[in-house]
Scaffold this active site. Structure first.
Site, PDB file in Angstrom:
ATOM      1  N   CYS A  93      -7.345   7.078  -5.817  1.00  0.00           N
ATOM      2  CA  CYS A  93      -7.810   8.078  -6.120  1.00  0.00           C
ATOM      3  C   CYS A  93      -9.057   8.835  -6.481  1.00  0.00           C
ATOM      4  CB  CYS A  93      -7.609   8.035  -7.921  1.00  0.00           C
ATOM      5  SG  CYS A  93      -6.362   6.532  -8.303  1.00  0.00           S
ATOM      6  N   CYS A 136       1.900   8.646  -6.065  1.00  0.00           N
ATOM      7  CA  CYS A 136       1.539   8.277  -7.006  1.00  0.00           C
ATOM      8  C   CYS A 136       2.789  10.060  -7.545  1.00  0.00           C
ATOM      9  CB  CYS A 136       0.223   8.328  -7.758  1.00  0.00           C
ATOM     10  SG  CYS A 136      -1.034   9.005  -7.315  1.00  0.00           S
TER      11      CYS A 136
HETATM   12 FE1  FES Z   1      -2.426   9.032  -8.815  1.00  0.00          FE
HETATM   13 FE2  FES Z   1      -4.593   7.760  -9.136  1.00  0.00          FE
HETATM   14  S1  FES Z   1      -3.110   7.182 -10.167  1.00  0.00           S
HETATM   15  S2  FES Z   1      -5.015   9.908  -8.018  1.00  0.00           S
END
Ligand code: FES
Length: 144
Positions: A104, A35
């Protein structure tokens, strides 16, 4: 049912311990390659106690809430306790995270460990290297 608990929303909107410690004893920076989110945690240590902790997170709301909660959970605690903090404990303290957001909270666990390792390295404190395995990519599933 709401996707996020009240606690997640609270720590996202009013994150605790945001910032930087200029004379930190240890700094841990980790990121999630999938991400692209980045978390940085600073610790001050005195007599093996984490006397202060701050964080900067460039990331999603769950990562910010996880950082905030994790810093609250280790502040004033011995390093040994901070080492035992798991991402699951962080997520539980937030009254849960959606399954696809659990990664996360992994960032918070890893950033704390990285900061502790940095502290040990800076002060030449001997430690068991097996306590600091390299982050495992499988723990970072892709976002939907
Ligand atoms: Fe990357 Fe939450 S989407 S840490």
């Amino acid at each position: 049912m709401a996707l996020y608990s009240d606690k997640v929303m609270d720590h996202f909107r009013n994150p605790r311990n945001v910032g930087k410690i200029d004379d930190a004893d240890g700094i841990g920076e980790v990121g999630n390659a999938v991400c692209g989110d980045i978390m940085k945690i600073y610790i001050k240590v005195e007599n093996d106690i984490i006397t202060d902790v701050k964080f900067n997170t460039f990331g999603c709301g769950s990562a910010i809430a996880s950082s905030s909660m994790a810093t609250e959970l280790i502040k004033g605690k011995p390093i040994s306790e901070a080492m035992e903090l798991t991402n699951k404990a962080v997520a539980e303290a937030l009254d849960g995270l959606p399954a696809y957001k659990m990664h996360c909270s992994v960032l918070a666990e890893e950033a704390i460990r990285a900061a502790i390792k940095d502290y040990y390295d800076r002060y030449n404190i001997p430690y068991d290297k097996s306590q600091f395995p390299d982050p495992v990519e499988e723990e970072h599933p892709a976002e939907e």
